[in-house]
Design an enzyme around this catalytic site. Structure first.
Site, short mmCIF file in Angstrom:
data_model
loop_
_atom_site.label_atom_id
_atom_site.label_comp_id
_atom_site.label_asym_id
_atom_site.label_seq_id
_atom_site.Cartn_x
_atom_site.Cartn_y
_atom_site.Cartn_z
N ILE A 59 -2.29 -12.59 -0.10
CA ILE A 59 -1.62 -12.88 -1.38
C ILE A 59 -2.57 -12.61 -2.55
O ILE A 59 -2.25 -11.86 -3.47
CB ILE A 59 -1.13 -14.35 -1.42
CG1 ILE A 59 -0.14 -14.62 -0.26
CG2 ILE A 59 -0.49 -14.67 -2.78
CD1 ILE A 59 1.11 -13.77 -0.28
N HIS B 98 10.87 24.30 22.40
CA HIS B 98 11.90 24.04 21.38
C HIS B 98 12.57 22.69 21.60
O HIS B 98 13.79 22.58 21.60
CB HIS B 98 12.93 25.18 21.34
CG HIS B 98 12.31 26.45 20.87
ND1 HIS B 98 12.43 26.91 19.58
CD2 HIS B 98 11.54 27.34 21.51
CE1 HIS B 98 11.75 28.03 19.46
NE2 HIS B 98 11.20 28.31 20.61
N ARG C 291 -6.23 -19.84 1.25
CA ARG C 291 -5.01 -19.32 0.63
C ARG C 291 -5.18 -19.21 -0.88
O ARG C 291 -4.49 -18.43 -1.53
CB ARG C 291 -3.82 -20.23 0.96
CG ARG C 291 -3.30 -20.02 2.39
CD ARG C 291 -2.05 -20.83 2.63
NE ARG C 291 -1.45 -20.47 3.91
CZ ARG C 291 -0.16 -20.57 4.19
NH1 ARG C 291 0.68 -21.02 3.30
NH2 ARG C 291 0.31 -20.23 5.37
N LYS D 60 -2.67 -1.90 -12.65
CA LYS D 60 -1.92 -1.87 -13.91
C LYS D 60 -2.87 -1.61 -15.08
O LYS D 60 -2.56 -0.87 -16.01
CB LYS D 60 -1.18 -3.20 -14.12
CG LYS D 60 -0.56 -3.33 -15.51
CD LYS D 60 0.31 -4.54 -15.68
CE LYS D 60 0.82 -4.62 -17.12
NZ LYS D 60 1.89 -5.59 -17.31
#
Ligand SMILES: NC(=O)c1ncn([C@@H]2O[C@H](COP(=O)(O)O)[C@@H](O)[C@H]2O)c1NC=O
Length: 533
Positions: free
Chosen positions: A141, A297, A79, A152
């Protein structure tokens, strides 16, 4: 500290940024070894996480474990691996600014000019039916944090989230570095990627909340509090409903429907082909027995079940051969050679099915324009139906419920024998694939006349019996909603329909039932309607 207001005079221009150091952390290892080899050959230093580093090292390329630069081991079952200033300062330092350059050096960290990350397979894990415990572990994460940081900072860093871009990026690295235009394009793709990823996580959790509120029953669950849609364009289509409208296909991640089908042959799929193929699937997959639906259709001009797909196709086609010309066909079983031989002589736009036997492909290969679509494994109807409105969306659970004929209420005539009841049950199921004021006449497991798309029920009745012609006599009929007056039912009776199934519930039910009784026609009420607008 609040985000500073930038002063343009402080920024140095950086267009092409030579790549000296790359950070690689990927779940999907496709093309990884080739990428690493190309980067190492171009003199790039590689930093990488656990099994990504192990894969690169096993292929004989030099790589630095990320734990060496963070000074921390990967912890908490992975993690925490890359969530460290040694990584994130290297991703976020804006080297157009002298002060960032100095601060990074003071901190003793080095910048990354290239980041390659793809995320834990969250959508695939949900699709596999994994338990919530396993699904939650697949919420990445550290990966999205790196992707967003690098995106960024695209004036300094190239971020790659898709193995399909490895070639472009290695070419750029060899040629001296990624330029600003490429870095900006990659950053846009990266943010779209993390937005889609978070949308999938949010939707998954919102569905769990809806299930909790409905005591775990997903079929009757209320609607989620929020729905996040983030889809990527897979293909531009030639045009939309008409040739002056631009159109494209956006499949949903983890989907198993028409948008994910594999095209095995024929011309390029059009916008209208997709719409009709989807309607055909809805119609064919509503039956347990081998079934074929022929759509024009977005409405069925023939639906039938049979012992085989070939038999079902022949019966569905016989319903309305005029309308079936240029139709879209769906089958709920693989297309056999025999079925292909039944379809081949008829001009057909698309066939969609769970598979095509070898023999079927041989027969259909000669039809160069006929589009053949193979559904992905595990095709299942959506659990949530969305429709766009001006200014928003409508959402609903799909119409899956089917009242058991044993619960139907006999209100006129004799109880149907087994064969008639089977035809009524078939007609009742089939009519919910038919739009607006659906009246479907059936015989022997096949529609023989369909009335649809009318703004009143009596016109649909006229249409159904006209299309059925002589076959109306002795057929059974299903009406997707109640008869508001006896007039529509009378049209069916006059044509010789001998048994009818409908929801009931009109204020004039008595009048309608009396007309059936007067004619000695069997009539069942189901107590539920099946509108398909
Ligand atoms: N926790 C972290 O700091 C972290 N950093 C990177 N990851 C993910 O770990 C995966 C790669 O791990 P590995 O190299 O061990 O196969 C990538 O999908 C990456 O997005 C992380 N995992 C999940 O959050």
């Amino acid at each position: 500290m609040a985000a500073p207001t930038p002063n343009a005079a402080d920024y140095r221009h950086r267009d092409t940024v030579p790549v000296r150091r790359a950070l690689i952390s990927v779940s999907d290892k496709t093309g990884l070894v080739e990428l690493a080899a190309a980067l190492v050959e171009a003199g790039v230093e590689l930093v990488s996480t656990g099994s990504t580093a192990a894969t690169i090292a096993a292929a004989g390329h030099p790589v630095t474990e990320v734990s060496e630069i963070t000074g921390f081991p990967e912890s908490l079952d992975g993690r925490v691996k890359t969530l460290h200033p040694a990584v994130h300062a290297g991703l976020l330092a804006d080297l157009r600014l002298e002060r960032h350059e100095h601060q990074l050096a003071e901190l003793g960290f080095a910048p990354f000019e290239l980041v390659v990350v793809n995320l834990y397979p969250f959508v695939e894990t949900v699709a596999s039916g994994a338990l919530p415990l396993a699904v939650v572990e697949q919420i990445d994460i550290g990966g999205p944090a790196m992707v967003r940081a690098s995106a960024k900072n695209h004036p300094n860093v190239a971020i790659v989230v898709d193995p399909a871009d490895y070639g472009t990026v290695t070419d750029a690295v060899r040629a001296g570095g990624a330029d600003l235009a490429l870095r900006t394009r990659l950053a846009a793709k990266a943010f779209a990627h993390t937005a889609a990823y978070d949308a999938a996580v949010a939707s998954y959790l919102a569905e769990r909340v809806a299930e909790q509120d409905a005591d775990g029953a997903s079929e009757t669950a209320g609607l989620p509090a929020s729905i996040r849609i983030a889809v990527d364009k897979a293909a531009d289509l030639r045009y939309g409903e008409n040739s002056h409208q631009a159109a494209a296909l956006y499949p949903a991640a983890g989907g198993t429907g028409i948008a994910q089908a594999t095209q095995l042959g024929g011309k390029e799929m059009s916008y209208n082909n997709f719409v009709d193929a989807d309607a055909a699937l809805r119609a064919a997959f509503d039956h347990d027995e081998p079934a074929v639906a022929i759509i024009k259709h977005a409405n069925p001009c023939g639906i039938a079940v049979g012992a085989t797909i070939a038999e079902a196709h022949a019966a569905a086609h016989a319903c309305d051969p005029v309308s079936a010309f240029g139709g879209v066909i769906a089958a709920n079983r693989p297309i056999t050679r025999e079925a292909a031989e039944s379809i081949a002589p008829i001009f057909t736009e698309v066939i969609v099915a769970p598979g095509f036997d070898e023999g079927a492909l041989e027969v259909l290969a000669a039809k160069k324009n006929l589009r053949l679509l193979q559904l992905p494994e595990g095709y299942a109807p959506e659990v949530l139906e969305l429709r766009q409105l001006s200014g928003g969306f409508l959402a609903q659970r799909p119409d899956r419920h089917f009242a058991d004929p044993a619960t139907w209420q006999l209100v006129s005539g004799e109880a149907a024998n087994e064969a008639t009841l089977a035809d009524l049950a078939f007609a009742w199921r089939a009519c919910r694939a038919v739009k607006s004021n659906a009246i479907l006449l059936a015989h022997g497991g096949a529609s023989v006349g369909v009335g649809m798309g009318q703004v009143n029920r009596v016109d649909s009745c006229h249409l159904a019996v006209t299309r059925a012609g002589e076959r109306a006599a002795g057929s059974v009929a299903a009406s997707d909603a109640f008869f508001p007056f006896a007039d529509g039912l009378q049209v069916l009776i006059n044509a010789g329909v001998r048994a009818v199934v409908q929801p009931g519930g009109s204020v004039r039910d008595e009048e309608v039932i009396a007309a059936a009784q007067a004619a000695g026609v069997t009539m069942y009420l189901t107590g539920e309607r099946h509108f398909f607008h």
